[in-house]
Design an enzyme around this catalytic site. Structure first.
Site, short mmCIF file in Angstrom:
data_model
loop_
_atom_site.label_atom_id
_atom_site.label_comp_id
_atom_site.label_asym_id
_atom_site.label_seq_id
_atom_site.Cartn_x
_atom_site.Cartn_y
_atom_site.Cartn_z
N HIS A 96 0.85 -1.21 0.00
CA HIS A 96 0.00 0.00 0.00
C HIS A 96 0.87 1.25 0.00
CE1 HIS A 96 -3.02 -2.99 1.45
NE2 HIS A 96 -3.76 -2.30 0.60
N ASP A 137 -5.98 5.26 -0.75
CA ASP A 137 -5.21 4.59 0.32
C ASP A 137 -4.24 5.55 1.01
OD1 ASP A 137 -6.12 1.98 0.70
OD2 ASP A 137 -4.96 1.18 -0.98
#
Length: 377
Positions: A96, A137
């Protein structure tokens, strides 16, 4: 016990404006080749070949190419500053990270072109889709919602265990947009901005996989009689589109997709190791002692990816060859790998049994007066 899961942003209670950790420098201007411009529109785009500055230039190009800079009357310098602030606020996690942000945004850009969304939806919708993808994210700490909730982290406490990460991504996104030098929507009417903000929040919150079944079921009920003039239908489609893009790595060629599996497993193992050390529950699919690449991927592709993309295919049949077939090929690839793994495991088991039996037989037939084996006839 509440565990601190530090964030780059500090949301204090005193209402003070939050600023980025450091001043964000300008980035060099890259001129994208015609080859790159065309490749950007396709799922086959190799996201591993680009430095951060080049990815920033690609994102900047997408906003210009889609007509978003003109539609929202964006200051081009503000767009640059905003993108830099976005990059600065993705952490260096194995998975991520900013490259994942770019992957998701590039896939969204590709789906907009492939599905001819500009002919069916408004430019405002395009801006919402792209901006949600870019921000989806932000400041991800590398530990998922299950960890946040079980460890009672600051984020879980703040958001009452309800999609803590996705709520945080939204909050950071709008903290950045609250900075005048980074506000790409500064010239948008306040009422219109309120609607854009709500739509972006809706899409980012939709990326919580805990809501996967609920969102896909809702879309399935609409897809056979889909109405692009129905706001509820279009919102549901946008939620499914960002979900598709968020988990679309297996749509890409194997040489592009497979390294992402390694990155994801590395992040999973970091979490499960921490969970074990803190005495928290560990999901089997994140446990380094239980999971392999094939077992990690087969179920996800068969039961999550293919059903979702095949549902979208009902509305956009043109994605079958370019997006759905690669998923089927990927499923077959990992099933073949699993067969090889299973065969090797079986061979290792038989070898282990053979060696154990041999050792027992030899021990039973050893001459106690000699160091040599003496076998009975």
């Amino acid at each position: 016990m509440k565990v601190n899961c530090p964030c780059k942003y500090n949301f204090s209670d005193d209402g003070k404006k939050v600023t980025p950790r450091r001043d964000v420098p300008n980035y060099p201007k890259y001129t994208l080749s015609q080859e790159t411009v065309e490749a950007l529109k396709k799922p086959t785009f190799d996201v591993w070949h680009w430095e951060h500055n080049e990815m920033l230039s690609c994102l900047e190009y997408m906003y210009h190419d889609l007509g978003l800079v003109k539609e929202f009357n964006m200051n081009p310098i503000t767009l640059k500053r905003w993108l830099l602030a976005i990059q600065e606020n993705y952490r260096n996690n194995p998975f991520h990270n900013f490259r994942h942000c770019f992957c998701v945004s590039q896939m969204m850009y590709g789906m907009i072109h492939l599905c001819n969304l500009q002919e069916k939806m408004t430019l405002t919708d395009m801006g919402i889709l792209m901006t949600a993808a870019v921000c989806h994210d932000l400041d991800h700490p590398g530990y998922n919602n299950t960890y946040q909730i079980n460890a009672r982290t600051e984020l879980a406490v703040r958001y009452n265990d309800i999609s803590p990460l996705e709520n945080h991504h939204c909050a950071v996104a709008f903290q950045i947009l609250s900075l005048p030098e980074c506000n790409i929507f500064a010239n948008v009417d306040p009422e219109a901005f309120k609607q854009i903000r709500q739509a972006i929040i809706t899409l980012i919150l939709a990326t919580d996989m805990a809501r996967h079944g609920e969102i896909l079921d809702s879309f399935k009920q609409k897809v056979d009689n889909f109405d692009f003039t129905n706001e509820e239908h279009v919102t549901c489609l946008k939620m499914v589109l960002i979900k598709c893009c968020d988990i679309s790595n297996e749509v890409r060629p194997t040489e592009v997709a497979e390294p992402w599996v390694d990155c994801l497993l590395e992040e999973y193992f970091m979490q499960s190791d921490r969970e074990k050390s803190e005495g928290l529950p560990v999901a089997p699919f994140m446990d380094r002692d239980k999971v392999t690449k094939p077992t990690a991927q087969i179920g996800f592709i068969k039961f999550v990816l293919i059903p979702m993309f095949e549902t979208v295919m009902k509305l956009f049949p043109q994605i079958e060859e370019i997006m759905v077939q690669p998923l089927r090929d990927s499923r077959d690839h990992y099933e073949e790998l699993k067969q090889i793994d299973d065969a090797m495991t079986e061979v290792e088991l038989y070898l282990s049994i053979y060696l154990s039996i041999t050792a027992i037989y030899c021990t039973d037939n050893m001459d106690p007066k000699s160091s040599e084996y003496s076998f009975k006839k």
